[in-house]
Write a protein that holds these residues in place. Structure first.
Motif, PDB file in Angstrom:
ATOM      1  N   ARG A  49      31.412  67.841  60.631  1.00 50.17           N
ATOM      2  CA  ARG A  49      30.914  68.989  61.409  1.00 50.17           C
ATOM      3  C   ARG A  49      31.622  70.274  60.985  1.00 50.17           C
ATOM      4  NH1 ARG A  49      30.282  65.138  65.638  1.00 50.17           N
ATOM      5  NH2 ARG A  49      32.324  65.557  66.537  1.00 50.17           N
ATOM      6  N   LYS A  50      32.944  70.183  60.769  1.00 53.53           N
ATOM      7  CA  LYS A  50      33.702  71.369  60.337  1.00 53.53           C
ATOM      8  C   LYS A  50      33.240  71.844  58.962  1.00 53.53           C
ATOM      9  CE  LYS A  50      37.988  70.662  62.919  1.00 53.53           C
ATOM     10  NZ  LYS A  50      39.416  70.315  62.821  1.00 53.53           N
ATOM     11  N   LEU A  51      33.025  70.904  58.048  1.00 52.97           N
ATOM     12  CA  LEU A  51      32.561  71.259  56.703  1.00 52.97           C
ATOM     13  C   LEU A  51      31.192  71.945  56.750  1.00 52.97           C
ATOM     14  CD1 LEU A  51      33.604  68.039  54.728  1.00 52.97           C
ATOM     15  CD2 LEU A  51      34.549  70.342  54.428  1.00 52.97           C
ATOM     16  N   VAL A  52      30.300  71.405  57.577  1.00 52.79           N
ATOM     17  CA  VAL A  52      28.956  71.990  57.697  1.00 52.79           C
ATOM     18  C   VAL A  52      29.033  73.381  58.292  1.00 52.79           C
ATOM     19  CG1 VAL A  52      26.742  71.781  58.896  1.00 52.79           C
ATOM     20  CG2 VAL A  52      27.742  69.781  57.786  1.00 52.79           C
ATOM     21  N   GLU A  53      29.822  73.569  59.337  1.00 53.14           N
ATOM     22  CA  GLU A  53      29.948  74.896  59.966  1.00 53.14           C
ATOM     23  C   GLU A  53      30.536  75.914  58.997  1.00 53.14           C
ATOM     24  OE1 GLU A  53      28.632  76.044  62.718  1.00 53.14           O
ATOM     25  OE2 GLU A  53      27.802  74.059  63.070  1.00 53.14           O
ATOM     26  N   ASP A  54      31.564  75.504  58.235  1.00 56.25           N
ATOM     27  CA  ASP A  54      32.149  76.409  57.239  1.00 56.25           C
ATOM     28  C   ASP A  54      31.111  76.809  56.192  1.00 56.25           C
ATOM     29  OD1 ASP A  54      34.589  76.338  58.495  1.00 56.25           O
ATOM     30  OD2 ASP A  54      35.513  74.903  57.095  1.00 56.25           O
ATOM     31  N   ALA A  55      30.353  75.837  55.710  1.00 58.66           N
ATOM     32  CA  ALA A  55      29.326  76.115  54.700  1.00 58.66           C
ATOM     33  C   ALA A  55      28.241  77.025  55.270  1.00 58.66           C
ATOM     34  CB  ALA A  55      28.712  74.808  54.189  1.00 58.66           C
ATOM     35  N   ARG A  56      27.855  76.795  56.525  1.00 53.23           N
ATOM     36  CA  ARG A  56      26.838  77.646  57.157  1.00 53.23           C
ATOM     37  C   ARG A  56      27.303  79.094  57.232  1.00 53.23           C
ATOM     38  NH1 ARG A  56      24.919  75.911  62.727  1.00 53.23           N
ATOM     39  NH2 ARG A  56      23.490  77.602  62.334  1.00 53.23           N
ATOM     40  N   ARG A  57      28.562  79.295  57.640  1.00 53.34           N
ATOM     41  CA  ARG A  57      29.097  80.665  57.725  1.00 53.34           C
ATOM     42  C   ARG A  57      29.174  81.318  56.354  1.00 53.34           C
ATOM     43  NH1 ARG A  57      32.109  78.576  61.967  1.00 53.34           N
ATOM     44  NH2 ARG A  57      33.768  77.822  60.599  1.00 53.34           N
ATOM     45  N   ARG A  58      29.670  80.572  55.380  1.00 58.76           N
ATOM     46  CA  ARG A  58      29.830  81.099  54.025  1.00 58.76           C
ATOM     47  C   ARG A  58      28.490  81.462  53.384  1.00 58.76           C
ATOM     48  NH1 ARG A  58      33.234  77.167  53.028  1.00 58.76           N
ATOM     49  NH2 ARG A  58      31.709  75.942  51.895  1.00 58.76           N
ATOM     50  N   ASN A  59      27.472  80.661  53.666  1.00 53.64           N
ATOM     51  CA  ASN A  59      26.179  80.822  52.995  1.00 53.64           C
ATOM     52  C   ASN A  59      25.120  81.503  53.851  1.00 53.64           C
ATOM     53  OD1 ASN A  59      27.197  79.424  50.739  1.00 53.64           O
ATOM     54  ND2 ASN A  59      26.761  77.471  51.718  1.00 53.64           N
ATOM     55  N   ALA A  60      25.515  82.058  54.994  1.00 49.80           N
ATOM     56  CA  ALA A  60      24.532  82.619  55.930  1.00 49.80           C
ATOM     57  C   ALA A  60      23.649  83.670  55.267  1.00 49.80           C
ATOM     58  CB  ALA A  60      25.234  83.207  57.148  1.00 49.80           C
ATOM     59  N   GLU A  61      24.263  84.564  54.491  1.00 51.19           N
ATOM     60  CA  GLU A  61      23.492  85.642  53.886  1.00 51.19           C
ATOM     61  C   GLU A  61      22.521  85.120  52.830  1.00 51.19           C
ATOM     62  OE1 GLU A  61      24.453  89.889  51.765  1.00 51.19           O
ATOM     63  OE2 GLU A  61      25.976  89.026  53.102  1.00 51.19           O
ATOM     64  N   SER A  62      22.998  84.219  51.960  1.00 51.81           N
ATOM     65  CA  SER A  62      22.108  83.686  50.921  1.00 51.81           C
ATOM     66  C   SER A  62      21.034  82.785  51.537  1.00 51.81           C
ATOM     67  CB  SER A  62      22.892  82.936  49.848  1.00 51.81           C
ATOM     68  OG  SER A  62      23.594  81.858  50.407  1.00 51.81           O
ATOM     69  N   ASP A  63      21.366  82.064  52.618  1.00 48.71           N
ATOM     70  CA  ASP A  63      20.363  81.238  53.299  1.00 48.71           C
ATOM     71  C   ASP A  63      19.272  82.108  53.907  1.00 48.71           C
ATOM     72  OD1 ASP A  63      21.761  78.964  52.630  1.00 48.71           O
ATOM     73  OD2 ASP A  63      22.627  78.659  54.625  1.00 48.71           O
ATOM     74  N   ARG A  64      19.681  83.246  54.492  1.00 49.47           N
ATOM     75  CA  ARG A  64      18.705  84.159  55.095  1.00 49.47           C
ATOM     76  C   ARG A  64      17.795  84.741  54.000  1.00 49.47           C
ATOM     77  NH1 ARG A  64      21.952  86.679  58.014  1.00 49.47           N
ATOM     78  NH2 ARG A  64      22.523  88.327  56.571  1.00 49.47           N
ATOM     79  N   ALA A  65      18.387  85.116  52.860  1.00 49.68           N
ATOM     80  CA  ALA A  65      17.591  85.662  51.754  1.00 49.68           C
ATOM     81  C   ALA A  65      16.601  84.624  51.240  1.00 49.68           C
ATOM     82  CB  ALA A  65      18.503  86.129  50.625  1.00 49.68           C
ATOM     83  N   ARG A  66      17.065  83.378  51.088  1.00 52.44           N
ATOM     84  CA  ARG A  66      16.169  82.312  50.617  1.00 52.44           C
ATOM     85  C   ARG A  66      15.045  82.067  51.626  1.00 52.44           C
ATOM     86  NH1 ARG A  66      19.654  78.605  50.012  1.00 52.44           N
ATOM     87  NH2 ARG A  66      19.244  77.465  51.926  1.00 52.44           N
ATOM     88  N   GLY A  67      15.371  82.111  52.920  1.00 57.08           N
ATOM     89  CA  GLY A  67      14.349  81.942  53.953  1.00 57.08           C
ATOM     90  C   GLY A  67      13.290  83.029  53.879  1.00 57.08           C
ATOM     91  N   CYS A  68      13.716  84.258  53.603  1.00 56.60           N
ATOM     92  CA  CYS A  68      12.761  85.366  53.471  1.00 56.60           C
ATOM     93  C   CYS A  68      11.867  85.180  52.252  1.00 56.60           C
ATOM     94  CB  CYS A  68      13.505  86.696  53.372  1.00 56.60           C
ATOM     95  SG  CYS A  68      14.306  87.186  54.905  1.00 56.60           S
ATOM     96  N   GLN A  69      12.466  84.732  51.147  1.00 55.25           N
ATOM     97  CA  GLN A  69      11.665  84.469  49.947  1.00 55.25           C
ATOM     98  C   GLN A  69      10.616  83.402  50.235  1.00 55.25           C
ATOM     99  OE1 GLN A  69      15.020  83.492  47.425  1.00 55.25           O
ATOM    100  NE2 GLN A  69      14.573  85.224  46.082  1.00 55.25           N
ATOM    101  N   GLU A  70      11.029  82.340  50.911  1.00 49.65           N
ATOM    102  CA  GLU A  70      10.096  81.251  51.209  1.00 49.65           C
ATOM    103  C   GLU A  70       9.004  81.697  52.162  1.00 49.65           C
ATOM    104  OE1 GLU A  70      12.713  78.155  52.503  1.00 49.65           O
ATOM    105  OE2 GLU A  70      13.448  77.763  50.476  1.00 49.65           O
ATOM    106  N   ALA A  71       9.349  82.536  53.143  1.00 44.02           N
ATOM    107  CA  ALA A  71       8.343  83.057  54.076  1.00 44.02           C
ATOM    108  C   ALA A  71       7.324  83.908  53.330  1.00 44.02           C
ATOM    109  CB  ALA A  71       9.020  83.879  55.173  1.00 44.02           C
ATOM    110  N   ALA A  72       7.819  84.794  52.471  1.00 44.34           N
ATOM    111  CA  ALA A  72       6.912  85.652  51.688  1.00 44.34           C
ATOM    112  C   ALA A  72       6.043  84.805  50.769  1.00 44.34           C
ATOM    113  CB  ALA A  72       7.721  86.672  50.886  1.00 44.34           C
ATOM    114  N   TYR A  73       6.630  83.787  50.160  1.00 39.97           N
ATOM    115  CA  TYR A  73       5.861  82.930  49.264  1.00 39.97           C
ATOM    116  C   TYR A  73       4.740  82.207  50.014  1.00 39.97           C
ATOM    117  CZ  TYR A  73       4.349  79.202  46.272  1.00 39.97           C
ATOM    118  OH  TYR A  73       3.538  78.351  45.561  1.00 39.97           O
TER     119      TYR A  73
END
Length: 198
Positions: free
Chosen positions: A121-145
């Motif tokens: 759980r700690k590893l996942v939370e750390d990764a989520r925080r670290r990658n929040a910006e790139s995850d949001r950008a990827r989500g926007c790309q997928e939505a637009a696609y």
């Protein structure tokens, strides 16, 4: 993704934007537009992820509002099987799932304070925080696609525009969308905005 009456969405009839806003308002405008043009092709998109929202526009406006609000009678499925409770803590939203790791990974996890579950759980939370910006950008790309594929898949420049979208090349994306209808081009750019200015 689930939706409700307050979900932000946009409706297009024959490629032209007819409404944008909360689903409860968009559905009314969409029905009016479809009722005015019998052969109209309606597509409604969730503005969060670019997925399509299926609206049942049969009947009158009152019927539509009943269906949207959930007041219409719902027929339960015939082959309903009871839900089996698995391991985990369902009240806390914790569910048990299988994770496949090498023996050295399990050794390391089990040696951590709190054991494997806490460490994961700690590893996942750390990764989520670290990658929040790139995850949001990827989500926007997928939505637009998703939106572009549904609305512009047959338009000239679609494949090049898609490549530009995922390369985050704003100039190339806009260039390949030049011949597209304004409403489609503007909505695709709106969905992709966070990814393009990342």
């Amino acid at each position: 993704m689930s939706w409700n009456l307050h979900t932000r969405c946009t409706a297009f009839v024959d490629g032209q934007r007819v409404a944008a806003g909360e689903l409860r308002h968009v559905a009314i405008k969409a029905k009016q537009a479809v009722d005015a043009r019998a052969e109209a092709r309606l597509l409604v998109f969730d503005d969060r992820d670019g997925s399509q929202i299926e609206l049942d526009l049969r009947g009158n406006m009152s019927d539509l509002m009943q269906r949207l609000s959930g007041d219409a009678p719902i027929t339960p499925p015939q082959d309903e099987t009871p839900i089996r409770r698995g391991r985990g803590r369902p009240r806390l939203g914790v569910t048990a799932r299988e994770v496949t790791l090498l023996p050295r990974h399990w050794q390391w996890l089990n040696a951590q304070p709190g054991g494997a579950s806490v460490a994961l759980r700690k590893l996942v939370e750390d990764a989520r925080r670290r990658n929040a910006e790139s995850d949001r950008a990827r989500g926007c790309q997928e939505a637009a696609y998703r939106f572009m594929h549904a609305m512009a898949g047959d338009l000239p420049g679609f494949e090049d525009a898609t490549r530009a979208l995922f390369a985050q090349d704003v100039a190339a994306l806009e260039q390949h969308m030049v011949g597209w209808p304004d409403d489609i081009r503007e909505h695709a750019l709106m969905l992709a905005a966070d990814a393009l200015h990342h």
